[in-house]
Design a protein around this motif. Structure first.
Motif, PDB file in Angstrom:
ATOM      1  N   LEU A   1      47.429  52.110  32.492  1.00 43.79           N
ATOM      2  CA  LEU A   1      48.299  51.347  33.377  1.00 43.79           C
ATOM      3  C   LEU A   1      49.709  51.882  33.196  1.00 43.79           C
ATOM      4  CD1 LEU A   1      48.851  48.951  35.278  1.00 43.79           C
ATOM      5  CD2 LEU A   1      49.022  47.508  33.246  1.00 43.79           C
ATOM      6  N   ASN A   2      50.303  52.354  34.289  1.00 48.38           N
ATOM      7  CA  ASN A   2      51.631  52.973  34.212  1.00 48.38           C
ATOM      8  C   ASN A   2      52.552  52.332  35.249  1.00 48.38           C
ATOM      9  OD1 ASN A   2      53.547  55.043  33.380  1.00 48.38           O
ATOM     10  ND2 ASN A   2      53.193  55.963  35.382  1.00 48.38           N
ATOM     11  N   LEU A   3      53.754  51.972  34.823  1.00 50.43           N
ATOM     12  CA  LEU A   3      54.801  51.499  35.721  1.00 50.43           C
ATOM     13  C   LEU A   3      55.933  52.510  35.640  1.00 50.43           C
ATOM     14  CD1 LEU A   3      56.028  49.230  37.544  1.00 50.43           C
ATOM     15  CD2 LEU A   3      57.053  48.321  35.450  1.00 50.43           C
ATOM     16  N   GLU A   4      56.400  52.970  36.790  1.00 49.17           N
ATOM     17  CA  GLU A   4      57.357  54.079  36.809  1.00 49.17           C
ATOM     18  C   GLU A   4      58.318  53.958  37.984  1.00 49.17           C
ATOM     19  OE1 GLU A   4      57.995  55.967  34.258  1.00 49.17           O
ATOM     20  OE2 GLU A   4      56.171  57.134  34.289  1.00 49.17           O
ATOM     21  N   GLN A   5      59.492  54.531  37.842  1.00 49.54           N
ATOM     22  CA  GLN A   5      60.399  54.645  38.971  1.00 49.54           C
ATOM     23  C   GLN A   5      59.903  55.764  39.878  1.00 49.54           C
ATOM     24  OE1 GLN A   5      61.690  54.698  35.735  1.00 49.54           O
ATOM     25  NE2 GLN A   5      63.580  53.552  35.680  1.00 49.54           N
ATOM     26  N   VAL A   6      60.045  55.555  41.193  1.00 50.91           N
ATOM     27  CA  VAL A   6      59.716  56.590  42.173  1.00 50.91           C
ATOM     28  C   VAL A   6      60.763  56.593  43.277  1.00 50.91           C
ATOM     29  CG1 VAL A   6      57.208  56.637  41.824  1.00 50.91           C
ATOM     30  CG2 VAL A   6      58.198  55.031  43.453  1.00 50.91           C
ATOM     31  N   SER A   7      60.824  57.694  43.957  1.00 50.59           N
ATOM     32  CA  SER A   7      61.640  57.928  45.151  1.00 50.59           C
ATOM     33  C   SER A   7      63.088  57.455  45.113  1.00 50.59           C
ATOM     34  CB  SER A   7      60.954  57.350  46.398  1.00 50.59           C
ATOM     35  OG  SER A   7      60.859  55.957  46.343  1.00 50.59           O
ATOM     36  N   PRO A   8      63.772  57.575  43.980  1.00 41.46           N
ATOM     37  CA  PRO A   8      65.197  57.259  44.041  1.00 41.46           C
ATOM     38  C   PRO A   8      65.990  58.375  44.708  1.00 41.46           C
ATOM     39  CG  PRO A   8      64.611  57.891  41.829  1.00 41.46           C
ATOM     40  CD  PRO A   8      63.338  57.868  42.628  1.00 41.46           C
ATOM     41  N   VAL A   9      65.416  59.563  44.828  1.00 45.87           N
ATOM     42  CA  VAL A   9      66.102  60.692  45.447  1.00 45.87           C
ATOM     43  C   VAL A   9      66.268  60.416  46.943  1.00 45.87           C
ATOM     44  CG1 VAL A   9      65.993  63.172  45.885  1.00 45.87           C
ATOM     45  CG2 VAL A   9      65.070  62.239  43.749  1.00 45.87           C
ATOM     46  N   GLY A  10      67.490  60.520  47.427  1.00 41.46           N
ATOM     47  CA  GLY A  10      67.747  60.372  48.856  1.00 41.46           C
ATOM     48  C   GLY A  10      68.057  58.964  49.326  1.00 41.46           C
TER      49      GLY A  10
ATOM     50  N   THR B   1      60.016  65.499  39.815  1.00 44.05           N
ATOM     51  CA  THR B   1      58.679  66.093  39.870  1.00 44.05           C
ATOM     52  C   THR B   1      57.665  65.090  40.401  1.00 44.05           C
ATOM     53  OG1 THR B   1      59.238  67.485  37.981  1.00 44.05           O
ATOM     54  CG2 THR B   1      56.903  67.259  38.512  1.00 44.05           C
ATOM     55  N   TYR B   2      57.812  63.837  40.029  1.00 42.12           N
ATOM     56  CA  TYR B   2      56.871  62.792  40.449  1.00 42.12           C
ATOM     57  C   TYR B   2      57.627  61.682  41.178  1.00 42.12           C
ATOM     58  CZ  TYR B   2      53.685  65.331  37.489  1.00 42.12           C
ATOM     59  OH  TYR B   2      52.911  66.314  36.942  1.00 42.12           O
ATOM     60  N   ALA B   3      58.246  62.033  42.288  1.00 39.45           N
ATOM     61  CA  ALA B   3      59.116  61.112  43.012  1.00 39.45           C
ATOM     62  C   ALA B   3      58.383  60.221  44.005  1.00 39.45           C
ATOM     63  CB  ALA B   3      60.205  61.901  43.764  1.00 39.45           C
ATOM     64  N   THR B   4      57.102  60.508  44.261  1.00 42.53           N
ATOM     65  CA  THR B   4      56.368  59.732  45.256  1.00 42.53           C
ATOM     66  C   THR B   4      55.166  59.045  44.625  1.00 42.53           C
ATOM     67  OG1 THR B   4      54.880  61.530  45.889  1.00 42.53           O
ATOM     68  CG2 THR B   4      57.019  61.394  47.053  1.00 42.53           C
ATOM     69  N   VAL B   5      54.697  58.025  45.301  1.00 41.41           N
ATOM     70  CA  VAL B   5      53.498  57.319  44.854  1.00 41.41           C
ATOM     71  C   VAL B   5      52.317  58.287  44.851  1.00 41.41           C
ATOM     72  CG1 VAL B   5      51.889  55.455  45.434  1.00 41.41           C
ATOM     73  CG2 VAL B   5      54.360  55.090  45.645  1.00 41.41           C
TER      74      VAL B   5
ATOM     75  N   ARG C   1      53.330  51.311  45.455  1.00 45.45           N
ATOM     76  CA  ARG C   1      54.680  50.812  45.196  1.00 45.45           C
ATOM     77  C   ARG C   1      54.525  49.392  44.659  1.00 45.45           C
ATOM     78  NH1 ARG C   1      58.514  54.018  46.845  1.00 45.45           N
ATOM     79  NH2 ARG C   1      58.031  55.479  48.510  1.00 45.45           N
ATOM     80  N   LEU C   2      55.388  49.017  43.770  1.00 42.40           N
ATOM     81  CA  LEU C   2      55.303  47.687  43.177  1.00 42.40           C
ATOM     82  C   LEU C   2      55.406  46.610  44.259  1.00 42.40           C
ATOM     83  CD1 LEU C   2      54.794  46.617  40.399  1.00 42.40           C
ATOM     84  CD2 LEU C   2      57.245  46.577  39.992  1.00 42.40           C
ATOM     85  N   LEU C   3      56.221  46.846  45.268  1.00 40.73           N
ATOM     86  CA  LEU C   3      56.355  45.897  46.379  1.00 40.73           C
ATOM     87  C   LEU C   3      55.022  45.724  47.099  1.00 40.73           C
ATOM     88  CD1 LEU C   3      58.224  44.073  48.029  1.00 40.73           C
ATOM     89  CD2 LEU C   3      58.760  46.062  49.453  1.00 40.73           C
ATOM     90  N   ASP C   4      54.300  46.823  47.341  1.00 43.35           N
ATOM     91  CA  ASP C   4      52.993  46.745  48.002  1.00 43.35           C
ATOM     92  C   ASP C   4      51.978  46.037  47.111  1.00 43.35           C
ATOM     93  OD1 ASP C   4      54.042  48.169  50.133  1.00 43.35           O
ATOM     94  OD2 ASP C   4      53.339  50.099  49.375  1.00 43.35           O
TER      95      ASP C   4
END
Length: 158
Positions: free
Chosen positions: A44-53, A76-80, A100-103
């Motif tokens: 089980l992993n929780l991570e930040q994604v897509s902050p770029v842009g 390197t891992y910016a997307t779900v 995404r955590l929201l989804d």
């Protein structure tokens, strides 16, 4: 030689850990656990994604970098999808769900659980909550031997 050599079912939880490592290092860590733990495995992993842009993402990165906490693996891992592919590849499994955590919040929790969480969090700024939750990803990866009698596919069903 083997570091862990464990045949027992294992649960690994990484919450906002891997993104602070360079991608090569975090990949090596995931791959090492995948190789050393030969029993059933759920990660089980929780991570930040897509902050770029995004403006929110840029502020988040600047705030963390000002505290000398750079997100070394985020580009390197910016997307779900890149998170999902990473765990499939490194753990050698197809049983991976990434959202995404929201989804996950909107679709995996029933209405009563969401209302309970919203009362606990006292959500005044729903837009801010949604924005923040859209910049995090939850991954559930499962690996188990066929015929073992263990079926974790329900855990990771889309």
């Amino acid at each position: 030689g083997r570091v862990l050599e464990c045949h027992w079912p294992t649960l690994i939880i990484t919450e906002l850990v891997l993104v602070y490592l360079e991608a090569d290092w975090s990949d090596a860590l995931i791959e090492m656990f995948g190789a050393e733990l030969s029993g059933e495995l759920v990660w089980l992993n929780l991570e930040q994604v897509s902050p770029v842009g995004s403006a929110f993402g840029a502020v988040m990165r600047r705030n963390l970098e000002a505290r000398q906490c750079a997100l070394l693996g985020v580009e390197t891992y910016a997307t779900v999808e890149s998170q999902r592919e990473r765990f499939c590849r490194l753990l050698r499994t197809r049983t991976v769900c990434a959202r995404r955590l929201l989804d996950a919040y909107a679709h995996l929790l029933d209405a009563d659980e969401r209302r309970h969480a919203e009362r606990l969090e006292l959500l005044d700024e729903v837009e801010e909550w949604n924005l923040m939750m859209s910049h995090y990803c939850v991954v559930i990866a499962a690996r188990y031997r066929e015929g073992s009698g263990v079926d974790l596919s329900a855990l990771v069903s889309e």
